[in-house]
Design a protein around this motif. Structure first.
Motif, PDB file in Angstrom:
ATOM      1  N   GLU A 191       1.158   4.445  -2.850  1.00  0.00           N
ATOM      2  CA  GLU A 191       0.620   5.760  -2.467  1.00  0.00           C
ATOM      3  C   GLU A 191       1.200   6.871  -3.348  1.00  0.00           C
ATOM      4  N   ILE A 196       3.919   7.455   2.849  1.00  0.00           N
ATOM      5  CA  ILE A 196       4.187   7.431   1.398  1.00  0.00           C
ATOM      6  C   ILE A 196       5.698   7.313   1.236  1.00  0.00           C
ATOM      7  N   LYS A 208       0.839  -1.206   0.000  1.00  0.00           N
ATOM      8  CA  LYS A 208       0.000   0.000   0.000  1.00  0.00           C
ATOM      9  C   LYS A 208       0.869   1.249   0.000  1.00  0.00           C
ATOM     10  N   THR A 225      -0.958   9.610   6.241  1.00  0.00           N
ATOM     11  CA  THR A 225      -0.690   8.344   5.568  1.00  0.00           C
ATOM     12  C   THR A 225       0.774   8.282   5.140  1.00  0.00           C
TER      13      THR A 225
END
Length: 350
Positions: A239, A343, A235, A341
């Protein structure tokens, strides 16, 4: 001196006769009859009281048979009371099992611990044992009520089982994977023990077998943790920052300066990387009662590097300016609207 033995002999014979007579008085016979009738009718208290009175009245009688008969009746009554109490206790335990086991809410929350799940699984087996070993004629009503509960669980079982399996397979942390895996363990135990209670329901047995196969397929706790970590890394690799809604260098610079100032005030070791404006205009905030303008806000995305962790993150960042004296102040407050989040640092500028 010459002894006359005749009066002595008469006294001995008379004493013996009186003793025998005392045991065979009408009152004594009536009490004996009353005792045996109480024994026959299983009236323990009446038999006890009669025998006590009879022993006081006729102390020389042989009470061996009567004592045994009373003792046997007392043991029989005690055994019957114990049996009745055990039957009642079992029935109450079965009713508890219907509510706590067959009617159990199988949903989990994030605070569920493995030892709590193990206890619930042990309770499933314990309640199932009670129901399997009980006289079915005595718990038929409870079994019928329990079956209604099971049927309600059955309606959404496939949906929820698939959802939990998906959460295990796609979990981004070992903790999330394990929580949902425990949910599957609980369902496996539930249907395994339900099929024991209702052995004639082949659909219950099939669900139990299918769930067991599903659970086994997720492997060991270490394997589940490794899969979750791999999911998370994939994930993060994928990103990218969202595309800007508006390209405005001055706004992007405002996001940058507000973020840097906030980081200094909160003593955060962050390095600004990039800002993206994601709203087309300022949003006006008004007093709900008067409608008077209080201020305005603008949302964008800010990417930064956490120098302590050596990782890069981004999050939706909100700006806010108060409205005072007919104008918006240039002083701007800012904060992340939600959790940011991770990245890859090299992907921030892509």
């Amino acid at each position: 001196m010459k002894v006359n033995w005749l009066p002595i002999a008469i006294f001995v014979i008379l004493t013996a006769s009186l003793s025998v007579f005392a045991q065979e008085t009408a009152g004594g016979k009536r009490m004996v009859d009353t005792f045996w009738k109480a024994i026959q009718e299983e009236r323990v208290v009446s038999a006890e009281n009669t025998l006590k009175a009879l022993k006081r009245r006729e102390p020389k009688m042989d009470f061996t048979a009567m004592d045994k008969a009373l003792n046997d009746l007392q043991n029989k009554r005690e055994k019957a009371v114990t049996t009745s109490r055990n039957r009642l206790d079992n029935k109450l335990a079965v009713r508890e099992g219907v509510e706590q086991f067959l009617g159990e809410n199988l949903q989990l929350d994030s605070f569920t611990k493995r030892d709590a799940i193990d206890k619930r699984i042990a309770d499933h087996a314990r309640y199932a044992d009670l129901m399997v070993n009980a006289d079915k004629s005595e718990i038929s009503e409870e079994l019928e009520t329990g079956l209604n509960y099971v049927e309600m669980t059955l309606r959404r079982n496939d949906e929820i089982t698939k959802q939990q399996a998906k959460f295990v397979a796609e979990a981004l942390t070992p903790e999330i994977a394990e929580t949902n895996y425990m949910g599957l363990l609980l369902r496996e135990s539930y249907w395994k023990n339900v099929s024991r209670v209702y052995p004639d329901r082949s659909d219950f047995s099939k669900i139990a077998a299918d769930t067991a196969t599903l659970v086994k397929g997720f492997g060991t706790q270490e394997e589940r943790a490794q899969k979750a970590i791999a999911n998370y890394n994939a994930k993060v690799d994928a990103e990218r920052l969202p595309r800007p809604t508006v390209s405005n260098a001055s706004l992007e610079a405002l996001f940058k300066s507000v973020f840097i100032n906030e980081s200094k005030v909160k003593n955060r070791n962050y390095t600004f990387l990039k800002s993206v404006v994601t709203t087309s205009d300022w949003g006006i905030r008004r007093n709900q009662l008067t409608g008077i303008i209080l201020g305005r806000g603008r949302t964008g995305v800010v990417a930064f590097k956490d120098n302590g962790e050596g990782k890069c993150f981004y999050g939706y960042y909100g700006l806010y300016q108060q409205y005072v004296g007919g104008k918006f102040l240039s002083t701007t407050a800012g904060s992340f609207d939600s959790q940011y989040t991770e990245i890859r640092c090299e992907n921030v500028l892509k």
